[in-house]
Design an enzyme around this catalytic site. Structure first.
Site, PDB file in Angstrom:
ATOM      1  N   THR A 119       9.941  -8.316 -11.613  1.00 36.10           N
ATOM      2  CA  THR A 119       9.214  -9.566 -11.834  1.00 36.10           C
ATOM      3  C   THR A 119       8.049  -9.659 -10.852  1.00 36.10           C
ATOM      4  OG1 THR A 119      11.223 -10.601 -12.620  1.00 36.10           O
ATOM      5  CG2 THR A 119       9.463 -12.090 -11.920  1.00 36.10           C
TER       6      THR A 119
ATOM      7  N   GLY B 168       0.834  -1.201   0.000  1.00 31.75           N
ATOM      8  CA  GLY B 168       0.000   0.000   0.000  1.00 31.75           C
ATOM      9  C   GLY B 168       0.865   1.245   0.000  1.00 31.75           C
TER      10      GLY B 168
ATOM     11  N   ASN C 139      -7.069   4.733   9.518  1.00 30.60           N
ATOM     12  CA  ASN C 139      -6.590   3.535  10.207  1.00 30.60           C
ATOM     13  C   ASN C 139      -6.604   3.653  11.730  1.00 30.60           C
ATOM     14  OD1 ASN C 139      -4.596   5.412   9.075  1.00 30.60           O
ATOM     15  ND2 ASN C 139      -3.086   4.269  10.252  1.00 30.60           N
TER      16      ASN C 139
ATOM     17  N   SER D 240      -4.128  -2.883  -0.152  1.00 31.48           N
ATOM     18  CA  SER D 240      -3.021  -3.699   0.337  1.00 31.48           C
ATOM     19  C   SER D 240      -3.577  -5.024   0.850  1.00 31.48           C
ATOM     20  CB  SER D 240      -2.313  -2.951   1.470  1.00 31.48           C
ATOM     21  OG  SER D 240      -1.340  -3.771   2.069  1.00 31.48           O
ATOM     22  N   ALA D 241      -2.862  -6.123   0.570  1.00 23.66           N
ATOM     23  CA  ALA D 241      -3.415  -7.447   0.890  1.00 23.66           C
ATOM     24  C   ALA D 241      -3.402  -7.779   2.378  1.00 23.66           C
ATOM     25  CB  ALA D 241      -2.653  -8.529   0.116  1.00 23.66           C
ATOM     26  N   HIS D 242      -2.356  -7.322   3.099  1.00 24.23           N
ATOM     27  CA  HIS D 242      -2.213  -7.842   4.465  1.00 24.23           C
ATOM     28  C   HIS D 242      -3.198  -7.242   5.466  1.00 24.23           C
ATOM     29  CE1 HIS D 242       0.113  -4.706   6.784  1.00 24.23           C
ATOM     30  NE2 HIS D 242       0.354  -4.262   5.568  1.00 24.23           N
TER      31      HIS D 242
ATOM     32  N   CYS E  69       2.467   2.287  13.071  1.00 23.78           N
ATOM     33  CA  CYS E  69       3.627   2.942  12.472  1.00 23.78           C
ATOM     34  C   CYS E  69       4.163   4.009  13.400  1.00 23.78           C
ATOM     35  CB  CYS E  69       3.242   3.579  11.152  1.00 23.78           C
ATOM     36  SG  CYS E  69       2.225   2.499  10.170  1.00 23.78           S
TER      37      CYS E  69
ATOM     38  N   GLN F 272      -7.634   0.688   4.375  1.00 21.35           N
ATOM     39  CA  GLN F 272      -8.456   0.252   5.507  1.00 21.35           C
ATOM     40  C   GLN F 272      -9.909   0.021   5.129  1.00 21.35           C
ATOM     41  OE1 GLN F 272      -7.621  -0.750   8.460  1.00 21.35           O
ATOM     42  NE2 GLN F 272      -5.483  -0.102   8.507  1.00 21.35           N
TER      43      GLN F 272
HETATM   44  C1  LIG Z   1      -1.411  -0.173   6.422  1.00 22.17           C
HETATM   45  C2  LIG Z   1      -1.771   1.051   5.677  1.00 22.17           C
HETATM   46  C3  LIG Z   1      -0.996   1.508   4.596  1.00 22.17           C
HETATM   47  C4  LIG Z   1       0.276   0.849   4.186  1.00 22.17           C
HETATM   48  O1  LIG Z   1       0.088  -0.379   3.553  1.00 22.17           O
HETATM   49  P1  LIG Z   1       1.351  -1.382   3.476  1.00 22.17           P
HETATM   50  O2  LIG Z   1       0.920  -2.453   2.525  1.00 22.17           O
HETATM   51  O3  LIG Z   1       1.571  -1.870   4.868  1.00 22.17           O
HETATM   52  O4  LIG Z   1       2.501  -0.584   2.969  1.00 22.17           O
HETATM   53  C5  LIG Z   1      -1.411   2.642   3.928  1.00 22.17           C
HETATM   54  N1  LIG Z   1      -2.515   3.298   4.298  1.00 22.17           N
HETATM   55  C6  LIG Z   1      -3.298   2.893   5.313  1.00 22.17           C
HETATM   56  C7  LIG Z   1      -4.520   3.652   5.654  1.00 22.17           C
HETATM   57  C8  LIG Z   1      -2.939   1.764   6.048  1.00 22.17           C
HETATM   58  O5  LIG Z   1      -3.696   1.378   7.082  1.00 22.17           O
END
Ligand SMILES: *Cc1c(COP(=O)(O)O)cnc(C)c1O
Length: 401
Positions: free
Chosen positions: A244, A72, A158, A206-208, A332, A186
């Site tokens: 890649t 992300g 977040n 973002s996947a995680h 963070c 989020q």
């Molecule tokens: C976690 C988060 C990101 C960053 O995503 P990553 O894949 O961890 O770099 C960006 N924006 C928001 C609002 C997030 O919660």
């Protein structure tokens, strides 16, 4: 007796969905480079393109509009950095539009990139928010001048969960000839989103944060939108992101999206109930709790609350000793002792910001977990407050309010 472990920090990251894990374990055998023309490569390519279709469909985009990226953070850096080029030749038509509008409550990967661009000469304006974390729309209209090339506002925050009116922001920005980006990391999978309804030009995911693997994200780039790669050197992703492809991550992201699509609607109903129970329980058992964020325009999984006279870091550590994981402000920002920039932007005092924790639920959270939290939290707050000089219970002196 084994202590029960309760994970209430899903806005920092989420466990892999079992179905995602299964899919990824199977895919681990597939090592081909999607750019290779032989059968090994073609197999990998087919999987990447199927995944692209799944992710694009989920947000109502065309598959050509989706670029896989490393996170992300990378997606957000990519979009903002377009405007580092704006005065050069990369974005014809945007040479006079070198200014950016964003907000004071963005994720650090947007804020710090914006600050870096500002040092290099891009004009950046940071919008104020109200006490609930909603963007000041009057100020937005005032800032929206001819030279604004990009407006970047996160869909949902977040730390406090507040949701913005992205469709309205996009409408105003487009009427001004500015492009619109939203960081939806989020929001994705917690509310239904469609890029045409929102009217955005760029969207980050973002996947995680949605039970997928770490280190993979996607950027939606609306067809025809000026673009410039952030990572150069290869033809991958139609020249929009060199390197890649993270085949395994991409497959994991697509499976995570598929599972969100199947599960999110029922889950939201459960979250709403659990959040209410949590709120009622805290109100009923702890004096002077102050809830942060918007009372209704907020993500159903996120509850941010301040306990004057108790440090967030201490609350987090005491809860951890009891097997409960929450966070202070954002993951963070932890490690630094600066109060949350988000809470400060809502007008919270530094003391109140320091006394806050973020409780973020996920798909595997149960009412039993909430009960466990409510059993433990009052004692933790009481204990920390009893050691604090800033808080006198029942008295007139509540310094940290
Ligand atoms: C976690 C988060 C990101 C960053 O995503 P990553 O894949 O961890 O770099 C960006 N924006 C928001 C609002 C997030 O919660």
């Amino acid at each position: 007796m084994e202590t029960r472990r309760v994970y209430l920090d899903h806005n920092a990251t989420t466990p892999l969905h079992p179905e995602v894990k299964k899919e990824m374990v199977e895919a681990m055998e597939m090592f081909g480079n999607p750019s290779s023309m032989h059968a090994f490569g073609r197999e990998a390519r087919a999987n990447v393109e199927h995944s692209r279709q799944v992710v694009a469909d989920f947000i109502g985009a065309h598959e050509d509009e989706l670029v896989f990226v490393g996170s992300g953070s990378e997606a957000n850096n990519t979009v903002l950095s377009l405007f580092a080029c704006a005065s050069n030749l990369c974005l014809p038509g945007f040479r006079a539009k070198t200014s950016i509008i964003t907000t004071k409550i963005e994720h650090p990967c947007v804020l710090e990139t914006s600050e870096c661009l500002a040092h290099k000469g891009t004009k950046v304006k940071f919008l104020d928010v109200d006490q609930y974390g909603r963007v000041d729309m009057d100020q937005f209209k005032e800032y929206l001048t001819d030279n604004v090339g990009l407006v970047s506002v996160m869909t949902a925050n977040n730390e406090i969960g507040t949701i913005q009116d992205i469709a309205e922001i996009a409408k105003l920005a487009h009427a001004n000839g500015s492009l619109v980006h939203t960081d939806a990391v989020q929001a994705i999978g917690k509310m239904r989103m469609n890029v045409s309804d929102l009217g955005v030009d760029f969207l980050t995911m973002s996947a995680h944060k949605i039970y997928g693997p770490k280190g993979i994200g996607a950027l939606y780039v609306k067809k025809g939108t000026p673009y410039c790669p952030f990572i150069r050197g290869g033809h991958q992703e139609k020249g929009r992101r060199a390197g890649t492809e993270n085949t395994l991550g991409i497959i994991g992201l697509a499976k995570a999206i598929e599972m969100r699509d199947a599960e999110m609607d029922e889950e939201i109903k459960r979250m709403v109930e659990m959040k209410q129970a949590l709120k009622n329980g805290i109100e009923g058992s702890i004096d002077d709790a102050v809830f942060n964020g918007h009372p209704t325009l907020s993500m159903p999984n996120t509850l941010n609350v301040s306990f004057p006279g108790a440090e967030g870091e201490a609350i987090m550590l005491y809860l951890d000793l009891q097997g409960i994981a929450v966070s202070t402000g954002s993951a963070c920002a932890s490690g630094s002792l600066d109060p949350s920039h988000v809470l400060l932007a809502t007008g919270s005092s530094p003391e109140r910001a320091h006394g806050s924790i973020r409780i973020s639920m996920g798909r595997e959270t149960t009412m039993e977990d909430i009960g466990c939290m409510l059993d433990v939290l009052p004692g933790v707050i009481k204990r920390i407050r009893s050691m604090s000089t800033a808080y006198i219970t029942g008295g007139e002196h509540v310094a940290a309010k």
